[in-house]
Scaffold this active site. Sequence first.
Site, PDB file in Angstrom:
ATOM      1  N   HIS A  51       0.914  -1.219   0.036  1.00  0.00           N
ATOM      2  CA  HIS A  51      -0.102   0.128   0.151  1.00  0.00           C
ATOM      3  C   HIS A  51       0.772   1.203  -0.143  1.00  0.00           C
ATOM      4  CE1 HIS A  51      -3.735   2.424   1.313  1.00  0.00           C
ATOM      5  NE2 HIS A  51      -2.684   3.173   1.565  1.00  0.00           N
ATOM      6  N   GLU A  52       1.809   1.543   0.890  1.00  0.00           N
ATOM      7  CA  GLU A  52       2.543   2.561   1.013  1.00  0.00           C
ATOM      8  C   GLU A  52       3.532   2.683  -0.327  1.00  0.00           C
ATOM      9  OE1 GLU A  52       1.558   4.750   3.030  1.00  0.00           O
ATOM     10  OE2 GLU A  52       0.662   3.461   4.377  1.00  0.00           O
ATOM     11  N   HIS A  82       1.743   4.466  -2.846  1.00  0.00           N
ATOM     12  CA  HIS A  82       1.587   5.860  -2.702  1.00  0.00           C
ATOM     13  C   HIS A  82       3.165   6.624  -3.047  1.00  0.00           C
ATOM     14  CE1 HIS A  82      -1.894   6.846  -0.607  1.00  0.00           C
ATOM     15  NE2 HIS A  82      -1.612   6.025   0.526  1.00  0.00           N
ATOM     16  N   HIS A  85       3.456   6.625  -7.018  1.00  0.00           N
ATOM     17  CA  HIS A  85       2.553   7.689  -7.447  1.00  0.00           C
ATOM     18  C   HIS A  85       3.381   8.957  -7.267  1.00  0.00           C
ATOM     19  CE1 HIS A  85      -1.711   9.634  -7.536  1.00  0.00           C
ATOM     20  NE2 HIS A  85      -1.171   9.699  -8.665  1.00  0.00           N
TER      21      HIS A  85
END
Length: 682
Positions: free
Chosen positions: A463-464, A467, A470
Amino acid sequence: MSNPLLNIPLLPPFDQLQPHQVEPAISELITNCQEQLQQGLENPGWENTLVPLEQAQDQLNRAFSPVSHLNSVLSGEWRAPYEAALAQVTAYWTELGQNRELYEVYQELTANPAFNHWPQPRRKSVELGLRDFELSGVGLSGEAREQFAANSRRLAELSSQFANNVLDATNAWTWHTEDESELAGLPQTAMAAARSAAQGKDLDGWLITLEGPSYLGIMTHSENRELRRQVHLAFVSRASEVGPNAGEYDNSEVMESILALRAEQASLLGMASYAELSLASKMAPNTERVLEFLNDLAIRAKAAAEVEMTELRDFASKEYGLEDLQPWDIAWAAEKLKQQRYAISQEELRPYFPYSKVVDGLFAVVEQLFKITVEEDTSVTTWHDDVQFFWLLRDGKRIAGFYLDAFAREKKRGGAWMDTVATRRQTERGVQLPIAYLVCNFSPAAGNMPSLLTHYEVTTLFHEFGHGLHHMLTQIDVAAVSGINGVAWDAVEMPSQFLENWCWQPEAIAMISAHFETDEPLPQELLDKMLAAKNFQSAMFTVRQLEFALFDFRIHSTEEPMTAVKIQQLLDEVRSEVTVVPVAEENRFQHGFSHIFAGGYAAGYYSYKWAEVLSADAFSLFEEEGIFNPTTGERFLHSILEQGGSRDALDLFIEFRGREPKIDALLRHSGIEQQELNISPA
């Protein structure tokens, strides 16, 4: 000696940074920004005003970034200088947001016919700049203008105070024993961590803390029901007027003040509520649409969650004689039921997910998806021995970098997050590479045992890193819309949730798992059980997230002044509508809800579910075309990751998916029957 913060390089020299350097450096850099602005306003325009101002502000941001970061991961001596710097930086940005001369420059740029022929990122940055001016009170005058600025400064102080109280309350409570029998049921990894924690305090035996891994280990595995009760009540009452540290770090008045000031800010801007103000920079069109989305999903999920809770109660009663299931029994009983039903537990999976293997596998997954490579650089200085630094490369050329701080420790803020070190932007010397912090709180190695992750922790890491991608894979060179900058907040979770999907794909699991002692792959039997258990109690998890989201949105939508008592009453109301699990009388969840009181999710926690619709629907295309299909991966890279905030999130999604988002994939992935639902994020 010169102050390293005044001319911060791309990678901060953490071995040279000292708390006393902060205040003079931030003051000087803010003065530089103010002087640059005045020079730019003498001959206004993009090249003369906005480009040099972006350069000066980038220096300020890159100096403040390590200060803020060190406060989060080391706290202690960095707290006071961080808070002083935060006050300075907040005052600067508030003043800038109300600068009418600069606002008029933006207006004049958009009024020029040539504006329509500018590159899209540059146009978007100006359009978002105009919006942000209006949301910063540029149209206010007199007392209203001064009040808005004062409120902004005070809100920054209160958010920091809220976070400090949660951290201090978490660190204030421990439970120590030298009697191993009191820890019956705890797996080997949890016992090793507890012994290591005790040794760190020069104690014999074992020490239980409220840090995430320790807390979850007790709640999930401890056979000592009284210990579960004590640990649970200490955790859910943190930073409140009840519990073992009652009143010592109480966030009651902090919450009241934050909510009052946010409501006043919205009122000063002529808006009905802070929720309305929050949505001005998000995808969701209005407050009614958000509540419809959440309530519709809650209706469907609660029915399934009630079935799951009934099954859990029946199981606990029949198998363990627990007729009255308490809050501190839920995770423990759920783990027992999961083992009975699927013959699998997170602890059984742990040996197959050693931290180093998971990290290498994660890199292999993104290399295959996006044609990048990841390379560690051990020469980079960091703030702790556990921290690693990596470069992202494409065709052998560095395109970005990131620090990875993976393990829990004292004085480090709990949770997991990505933050910005440097933003990709065009400079006189070329393109500045984007650099990120990636932070988690996994159990570290203890004794002869390496760090072994639960599958839940594996998804957290993915998940991190989503980020991070992105931020790091952007191809936009205008800072205001580069990476996650300028991305609607209710779309910013899309890439992170999207990448989690690979944690459940057999082809990817083979890349991220291997037994830490034998290097054997995850056995097919365990893989089958893990996949079969994927949606175990998924509806209960969904209504828990909806409880948080509805509480957050409703508390920021009400026109009634909110006291601590009324905050509790509103949370109780939401729980009566959507919650299916018992809640302890001492539960003060709101006092530790840092996402909305100390982070960027105020009236925006719904974004997790909103973005999950986007991420699930995006991944469904990979399900159709192959999870490592190079064409699909390249399409996601170009349409989503590389574009940053240069275009509207919905337009980018449509470009990738070929249509507007649908909720079908989210419901299917969650194991919740669709039936007839009136839910669409658009």
